[in-house]
Motif scaffolding. Sequence first.
Motif, short mmCIF file in Angstrom:
data_model
loop_
_atom_site.label_atom_id
_atom_site.label_comp_id
_atom_site.label_asym_id
_atom_site.label_seq_id
_atom_site.Cartn_x
_atom_site.Cartn_y
_atom_site.Cartn_z
N ASN A 290 3.58 17.96 2.45
CA ASN A 290 2.25 19.28 1.16
C ASN A 290 2.24 18.60 0.06
OD1 ASN A 290 1.58 21.15 -0.64
ND2 ASN A 290 1.25 22.16 0.78
N GLN A 291 2.36 18.43 -0.27
CA GLN A 291 2.58 17.02 -2.01
C GLN A 291 1.73 16.29 -1.70
OE1 GLN A 291 6.39 16.75 -3.76
NE2 GLN A 291 5.97 19.07 -4.41
N LEU A 292 1.99 14.97 -0.90
CA LEU A 292 1.22 14.13 -0.07
C LEU A 292 0.48 14.18 0.56
CD1 LEU A 292 4.38 11.67 0.50
CD2 LEU A 292 2.93 12.16 -1.38
N PHE A 293 0.36 14.80 1.64
CA PHE A 293 -0.86 15.02 2.80
C PHE A 293 -1.46 16.45 2.82
CE2 PHE A 293 2.76 12.52 4.53
CZ PHE A 293 3.02 10.91 3.70
N TRP A 294 -0.91 16.58 2.01
CA TRP A 294 -1.68 18.45 2.19
C TRP A 294 -2.90 18.37 1.26
CZ3 TRP A 294 -2.89 21.78 6.11
CH2 TRP A 294 -3.44 22.47 5.51
N SER B 273 -4.95 5.06 -0.88
CA SER B 273 -4.44 6.72 -1.21
C SER B 273 -5.60 6.96 0.19
CB SER B 273 -5.73 6.88 -2.29
OG SER B 273 -7.00 5.54 -1.84
N ASP B 274 -5.27 6.59 1.52
CA ASP B 274 -5.49 7.64 2.21
C ASP B 274 -4.95 8.74 2.62
OD1 ASP B 274 -3.90 6.05 3.62
OD2 ASP B 274 -4.40 4.97 4.77
N GLY B 275 -3.77 8.71 2.20
CA GLY B 275 -2.57 9.88 1.88
C GLY B 275 -3.29 11.25 1.65
N ALA B 276 -4.30 11.56 1.12
CA ALA B 276 -3.60 11.77 -0.32
C ALA B 276 -5.41 12.74 0.37
CB ALA B 276 -4.50 11.24 -1.70
N LYS C 218 1.08 -1.27 0.30
CA LYS C 218 -0.26 0.13 -0.64
C LYS C 218 0.39 0.98 0.41
CE LYS C 218 -3.31 -2.56 0.37
NZ LYS C 218 -4.62 -3.00 -0.43
N ALA C 219 2.06 0.88 0.06
CA ALA C 219 3.17 1.97 0.95
C ALA C 219 3.93 2.26 -0.90
CB ALA C 219 3.52 1.70 1.99
N SER C 220 4.56 3.59 -0.99
CA SER C 220 5.05 4.05 -2.11
C SER C 220 6.44 3.87 -1.27
CB SER C 220 4.71 4.50 -2.73
OG SER C 220 5.83 5.92 -3.36
N PRO C 221 7.63 3.19 -2.38
CA PRO C 221 8.99 3.27 -2.20
C PRO C 221 10.16 4.63 -1.97
CG PRO C 221 8.39 1.23 -2.97
CD PRO C 221 7.04 2.16 -2.87
N LYS C 222 8.77 5.09 -3.51
CA LYS C 222 9.76 6.13 -2.97
C LYS C 222 9.40 6.92 -2.36
CE LYS C 222 9.51 9.68 -7.85
NZ LYS C 222 8.43 9.70 -8.18
N SER D 81 -0.65 7.00 0.01
CA SER D 81 -0.83 6.54 1.70
C SER D 81 -0.60 6.97 2.67
CB SER D 81 -0.65 5.00 2.12
OG SER D 81 -0.37 4.53 3.01
N ILE D 82 -0.86 7.14 3.51
CA ILE D 82 -0.49 7.73 5.05
C ILE D 82 0.36 7.41 6.09
CG2 ILE D 82 -1.87 7.01 7.16
CD1 ILE D 82 -0.90 10.02 6.77
N LEU D 83 0.45 6.08 4.89
CA LEU D 83 1.38 4.14 5.61
C LEU D 83 3.07 4.98 4.96
CD1 LEU D 83 1.79 1.99 6.98
CD2 LEU D 83 1.03 0.75 5.13
N ASP D 84 2.76 5.95 4.37
CA ASP D 84 3.84 6.30 3.78
C ASP D 84 4.87 6.85 4.59
OD1 ASP D 84 3.45 5.24 1.14
OD2 ASP D 84 3.04 7.13 0.57
N LEU D 85 4.09 7.79 5.24
CA LEU D 85 4.88 8.57 6.58
C LEU D 85 5.33 8.31 7.31
CD1 LEU D 85 4.98 11.74 7.77
CD2 LEU D 85 2.46 11.60 8.29
#
Lengths: 344, 1133
Positions: free
Chosen positions: A105-109, A295-298, A68-72, A116-120
């Motif tokens: 900002n680009q990801l979570f704002w 997509s829950d982080g967007a 679910k997470a993005s390695p990048k 995904s908020i899992l990225d954070l």
Amino acid sequence: MVKTYEGFSSLENNFTSEMLEDLFAPGEVIWKKKFGNDVSILKPGDICDAEYLKKFWDRNAELNVLSKASPKNISKGHQLFLSLSEVHDVSDKNSLRSEIITWGNQLFWDDKCDCSILDLVLASYRAFYNIDKQTEANLIQSSRLLFKRSALVGSLVTYLATAIGYTDFKFLQDLYHTCFLLDYSIDNEQMSSELIEALLKEQEASGEGVRTLSKDSSVEVFIQHPRASFDLALADCAGFINQPQTLRLIKSHHEKIDSSGFPKQLNSRELSDIEALMIFVSNFVTVEHLNYTESDGAGFIKNILGENSPKMKSILSQRLIGLISKTLDNLTAGHEKYQEVVGI
Amino acid sequence: MNSDNSKKYILNLTGTLREELQILFDSLGFEITHVDIASEELGQEATSGLALVLINSEDQLDTLIEKELLSTPMISFGEIRNRKKFFENGGVAVFNSDVMTNPVISKILENFLGADSSLQIELAYNNLLAEANSVKVMTPANIGYYSDIFANDATINQFNTSAIRNYFGAISAYLIFLHQKGIGEFPLEVDYGLNENSFLLQVHTTVTSFFDQNLWESLNKEKGNNPFGNLLDISITQCDLLNINYIQNSNKLVFTALWDKKENEAPFSSILMGDVPRYRYNLEKGFDIRTKVDIKVEKGLEELPIPGEGPTVLAANNEAVSFENLNNIIQLKLMIEFIINLRNSEKPLKPAEELELSDISSYLLYFSNQEAVAELGEDERYTILSCIKDGELFSALKEFIGENLDDEPSEDYLQGILDNLNSLTVAQTKTIVGGETIVGDEKTLVKGTVEEGDDFSRVKGAGEKEEESITLINGSGDDLQDSDVWNVKKSQIEEKVKGQWNNLIQSSGSKEELQKELVQTISGELELDEDQTQMIVTNLADKADDEELKNKMAAFKAQEVKDRLSIDKKDQDLSHRDDQIKKMKSLIDRMKTEIFTMKQAENLAQSLPKPDAENKPAISGTNEEVFKELEEQNEKLKDELNQYKQPVEAQESTVDLSKIDDPEITRQIQGLQNSLDKSNSDLKVKDKIIEKAADDSKRALENKDRLFDSVASELERYKDQASETNLAADDDEAEVDYDKFSDPEVRREIQGLANDLKKVNTQLRGKDKNLERVIDNNKRLMDKSEKKIEDLETEMIRYRDELDAYKQAPVEKVEEIDVSKIEDHEAKRTIQGLQNDLSKVNNTLKAKETALDRLNDSNKRSNEQKDRRIKLLSDETFELKKDMLNVAGSDAVPYEDFRKIEGEKQALENQLATATARISSISEKVDNTKAVDGDKLNTQIQKLTEKNQLALTTMQKFKEEKEKVDARMRNVQKELDGKDNDIQQLLQKCGELEGSSNNVDVKEIEHQLDEIKVKLRTTEDSLKKETLKAKQFEQKIKYLNATIDKNSKDKLIQQGQGKKAGGGDPALAHKMKQLEMMNSKMTQANKKNMEDLAEKKKEAVKFKTECVALKNKTQALERKLAKLASASGKKAA
């Protein structure tokens, strides 16, 4: 340093023991049974328990991960947070802060790109996590759910703290660890499903958690735990806490800005920004937030600041909304130069 | 400073106050008394009970010091050069009133006097600042960087930049000193804001152990050897106003500085000192003692020590903690007593005020109960330190213990002592009694002989190294043995105490007495003298006391929290109750009116003639019974119906065809299964038709209801008209011309009569109105009640019809299969089961059809009933029309009507209550049914999953079987190939023999050929078997496909049900999805199986062809052999 699943080219990949360097699952881990249906053995963000997974690998079971997470994103966030520990000059720190804010900002704002908020969660984990094995085992044994939740609370607190002007790596790391120690005094023996429920319900509305407790002894444990957890963490956690005074935040994590919390019934006028932030995030994150999706982080942070519920009124001050939103909304406001945060 | 709204008194020694100040004091509720400083009135009496004393010079301060009038906080409006002296003697503010014109300063003073504080400058100075910013100062290392931020804005806005820079440098240095001593913390939070004339800078940090003394130390004009000494003085000098505040709840030390653009040349700076904790004051009060955390000092450039002594770290804290929060208070008391005793013999004695925490730790090293020492928290350590410094605090602690501990011993107390005894180890007892063992000086022999000595045992080891291996054990042997003996002793003591349990509790008036009794009871067991036993018992009792206190405090705190929460809850409840009361009140008012009306009607009724028996009310109070009866009947019918339905639902059992080998039987079973499926699907269709019919009927009834309503409203209209007619009749009452009666007596008489008549008419009008209301109410209630009865009746009819249909439905014959011919027991059972199921389903189908017919009939009847009711109502309207004409001319209400209405009302009220209860019970049932439906659905899903699982297992078996078949086929191929070769060889031999006449060879070949023929037959047989098996597989796969299809259909139906029952329950949806996935996978697997099977079939055909070819070859060979045989015979002849 971290191998994990950097090289993944598609969403579903083989999950091997080499990927255990992350304590939290990057996605859904699935056991591909030779016969019969596939079985989901870990949800995204679940604790990757090596012992548990070893049983599968020992039997040559095929484990795949639906990431679910993005390695990048994780890698970028991780590097940015980690860089804070490598620079000493304030202006360098502020430049990095600016980059971290832009990244978040680009990801979570903004809600323009799916993430995904899992990225954070994983970026913060890789950058800050340093809890010793014994404490980690105690915490996990006490409640896996609360531990998983702490990872999200910790990552949100550190990111938002950076946004409102905190740039010292050690301080941020302490903040992150403090989030894992909020209920530290409630050990495995005392922890019960009733207490966990009470802890989670107390976030929803003041007093709701205590009301669910049937025994006086549980009430006692519950109302004493902010202070007791602070005392215990102070004694036990010197190994991974840089500045023990940060642990003080544990004492006020059940306060609310409208004086409805405990133990001191503080109000927003008596709270510092960092205390207010800790109160907000630790009370805001619910179990539902832990069902991570791609997509829950967007727009996650922007959305939560916009929530208008009685619960939010009791945990999120207008000042904090102003500090966060004006920073994340005005990336060109020159904060990279001076670190001031527009408050009004 | 003053948060109370009541009047506070200020003693003004300054003469005239500025007008702005006067207004401010007035607005805050202060009352000012003016007294001259030199006046004789100025004494203790004049200054007691005051909120503030206002002075304007250092001289006045000296006078007050001289007169010992320093009990009241002071504000000076004149410059004070010796600030330290001023603040140490009760000064709280030095205020330059010239700057009062600045609204921000005015607000700061107002907040200061009103004890209003906030860390958020945007709230504290709302609308007074044009902008505000927040900066986090992370470490002490980069102060210059941050001051640049403020200086930049200050420069742009033309404030005194250097003053702001200097101020921030000094105040930061002050806070760095606090940080280094562990009093203050970093990061600092700095807010700054400005408007056209004011620049405000607020710094705050969390502090521990911060006291006023830390301020006075830094207020010197000269720093001396300590750079810390004048940092605050510099800070004050650099700004126009400095407000030092302390927020006690969150331990925040706040410095708010202000620069006024106009007042740069002000003669002196103002300083306001908020509620900073007073060190002495806290100790005298005997509480508010709190942890100072031992902060780990960070290493690094920014943490290098700064020169000078810095502030004094005071060993106490201002964060309030009461005794209730302390752990092991009894042990604390013992420790304090121990330290006090120890200090009595200490030489040289360190003064109490100089004691620090480390001293306490050193003393406690000698305390007997080291476990308790290890458990001490920082709060507890500080309490010990404070109690040793302050005797009053210790007294307060003892008092607290006394107040909270029961004097009389309880069973719990004694049990607590026993429990503590049980957890007591030998080592602990030795510590308690000072090294003595409690298990006696028993001689213990451990592997060897006791050689000598009275007080010890000699234990021998290996013979060669005697000196080293001999261990002398003092007393009773090794620890392990001690512990065993001790355990035995503990149980003996426990037994003894339990034997005297009641006696011990009843005979002991106090805990002390109980302890004495206990000492006597157990001293014999412990091999110790009475004093030592007493020590053990006291230790156990202390622990029991601690436990008792702990439990009490826990209960107390839990109660406290619960009380607080219950107050909140009660507040909510109260407001909820208020609403309820309002509603109830309006209901009561309405009821009052009804009762009043009823009474009036009753009075009227009593004045009327008695009714005939025939005219008694048509509807009596038995409707409740009717309801009950109908409901009971319905319940019974429902149960009965469910019993009939049960077998139909149970038919969905799985038939495992894989167990049946006979293809014919399998086919028959398959046929039956298909019929059953079809019947079931028909049944579902019928159900839907019935459901639709019921809906249609409901809609038709609703239409009728609407018609009924319209007739009822017509009736209402007529009633209104009737009422108007009545009123009109009254209005039309002719006026009597009294003047035409000349006799005054007669005139009076007539006038009196006329008045009486008017009165009666008025009363009658009122009664008419009331009566109308009663009629309306009754009508409404009657409608409701009748509707209810009607619904129940309809429900009953439906149940009855359905049930009858089930009972009466003829048993339809299904396709007969003669099971007696079938030998396979499993198949026989399955076929019989399926036949039964099919019959039942068909019966049910029949029953549904009948039920549908009956439902239609019932609908028809309901419609007719409705029509009749509407007709009745229309008739009633007509009657009312007629009555309307009568009402205009008649005063009396017919008695029979009234009685009827009255009776109906009573009955209907009862019915309404029952109906309401019924509705709520039905709602409950609906909820329960919903839950049951959900459960049922889950069970069905579970069943489906199991079925699927079974299918999967079967498929797995197929796979394995297929592999075996493959292997067998390969063997067949091999064999066939082998035979082919053999035959070829034989043919070759035959060719060779054609030329020769060797009879022996021919016979040998014949023999070999026979063998080949036998083997070929075996191969052919096995090939047949495999073909048969392949066929079986084919059938089984087909069955599986049918199962999967059926499961998919069931799933679709259940999805529909799931939506109804669970309202889109995600768990159900998930399960459905899983099933779907499983089915699709199975379909794919089956497809593959089918393909494999086709392949096998082809192979089998190929083998068969090969077999035939081989047969032909064999025959050819036989022929050749026959020829050869005859040829060789001829030759022989």
